[in-house]
Structures are given as structure tokens and as C-alpha cells.
Write a protein that holds these residues in place. Structure first.
Motif: not given
Length: 252
Positions: A37-39, A117-119, A43-44, A123-125
Motif C-alpha cells: 500500500r505504500g506507493s 514519508s521519509h523516503s 502518491d496522495k 526522493e522529492k527534495k
């Protein structure tokens, strides 16, 4: 006081082994949930522009309850959604939760979500600037207060470690990570032969303490469990502060 004698154990070895088996079982379920369920959830979510990028208080209730329910089911415990929802609101509001086993499963669920959320934030930052990390000892990812410092191999570089989301960042080599006081005379290092490579730093300036793990001596796979395993050191630090208060009272 640099060293302390061995303190009384808070839990027996048998009880600790049982606790570890339960903890491991619940973490296996967390990993399954992350894979399944992580992905979908990541995504939300929308990260903030400034730290903390995704604080615990922003975790959607439906997300928390989804994983929390699975952990309760693993333990064969049926809890109504109304009770879970109210407990989550109480926890978020800083109110006491009387059911400690239910609370422990909530905390494991939150840790599993926070690691995801850390990962995702990393990935985003891509990179979190030193300016973002310098304001306080609070984690720039999830905003939680940090109570662990680690000395890394090979040179003993000092970092702060967030036990909620697992993020780690560099800090000053000496001083209290909680109040920032750097005077060596204010810091007291308490240790026990039972826990090599771990000291409790008791700060006289702010009256707080934290653990410091020397990873040149100690190999740690799970910092959360390491913190739990070494609870006798917390007890020793509290006793030390109580003794210091008695001494101070006698002097005055």
C-alpha cells in the motif's frame, strides 16, 4: 559523574525476549503493508515547502487507521474504528492513552508510515540544505523532537537520529542536543557495562537527558528497538537527576 554501577533491570530477560518477538512480528506486517500500500498512499501526499516537510500531525487519519487495524489483527485484537479514531485524536492532542498495548501498536504504525514519508520526501527534495537543519534539534522531515545522537564510523562524526522516520543529519561534536549548551562541565556521561557503546548524556543546564550511540563500537540495525532495549539507562539517568536534586537541597 562519568560512570554508574549497574542499575536494576526494568524488565526480565524473558520479558524482553517476548517483547522483541512481538515487536518483530508487528514490523513484518508493517513491511508487508509498505510493499502493498505504500506507493498508493505516497502518491496522495503533498510535502510542505519548508521543514518539517511531512509532520506526524499531517498523517491522514484514514491512513493511520488502515495500518493500525492490521497490526491489531496480527495480535488478534478487535478494536472498533470509533475507539481507534478517538485514540488517534487523543494522541495527536497530547492526551494520555490508557491502553498501553494499543498505544504501542499505534506508535509502530506511525513509525512505518514515517519511514515511507521519509523516503518519499528525500526522493522529492533530493537534498535538504544545512539551513533547513540548523534551526533546532527537531527532525526536518517529520518535525519530531530528537532524543538520540550517534557517533559514526570511522571518525566519530556526530549525527542526530530521528527514531520516528529514521532521518539522520550532522550536528555539533559536543554539547546537549536538546538545549544546545556546549560547556563540557554541564554534561555528565552515564554508562553501564551491560550496554557497551551507549551512554546517557545528562545535561545539568536543562535537566534533560539523551542517549548517544557510538557506532564505532556498536552495530545497530533498529534504533527504535535499541532505545527500548536500553531502557535501564533511562531509569539510571532519572535516578541520577533525583540524587543531584537531593544533594542540591542539602547544600541550600
Amino acid at each position: 559523574m562519568d560512570k554508574i554501577m549497574h542499575t536494576m533491570k526494568i524488565v526480565s530477560d524473558k520479558t524482553m525476549e517476548q517483547a522483541y518477538q512481538t515487536y518483530s512480528l508487528l514490523n513484518e506486517e508493517v513491511r508487508r503493508w509498505q510493499d502493498e500500500r505504500g506507493s498508493f498512499w505516497m502518491d496522495k501526499l503533498i510535502i510542505a515547502e519548508t521543514p518539517p516537510y511531512y509532520p506526524l500531525r499531517d498523517f491522514p487519519e484514514i491512513l493511520v487507521l488502515e495500518l493500525w487495524k492490521r497490526l491489531n489483527q496480527v495480535r488478534g485484537v478487535l478494536v472498533s474504528e470509533a475507539v481507534l479514531s478517538q485514540t488517534w485524536h487523543d494522541f495527536n492532542a497530547g492526551l494520555p492513552v490508557s491502553d498501553l498495548e494499543l498505544l504501542s501498536r499505534l506508535q509502530i504504525a506511525l513509525t512505518g508510515i514515517a519511514h515511507l514519508s521519509h523516503s518519499w520526501v528525500m526522493e522529492k527534495k533530493r537534498d535538504i540544505s544545512s539551513a533547513d537543519r540548523a534551526e533546532s534539534s527537531d527532525c526536518p522531515i517529520c518535525g519530531e523532537g530528537v532524543a538520540l545522537s550517534v557517533l559514526t564510523a570511522p571518525n566519530g562524526k556526530r549525527c542526530l537520529h530521528c527514531t520516528l522516520c529514521g532521518y539522520e543529519w550532522s550536528t555539533t561534536r559536543v554539547g546537549c542536543i536538546l538545549c544546545g549548551r556546549e560547556e563540557a562541565s554541564d554534561q555528565n556521561y552515564l554508562n553501564s557495562g551491560e550496554f557497551p557503546g551507549i551512554e546517557v548524556v545528562a545535561c545539568e543546564a536543562c535537566g534533560q537527558y539523551f542517549k548517544e550511540l557510538d557506532l564505532r563500537i556498536l552495530s545497530v540495525e533498529d534504533f527504535v528497538w535499541e532505545d527500548v532495549r536500553t531502557l535501564p539507562l533511562n531509569y539510571a539517568a532519572e535516578q541520577w537527576f533525583a540524587e543531584q536534586a537531593k544533594i542540591a537541597k542539602k547544600v541550600h
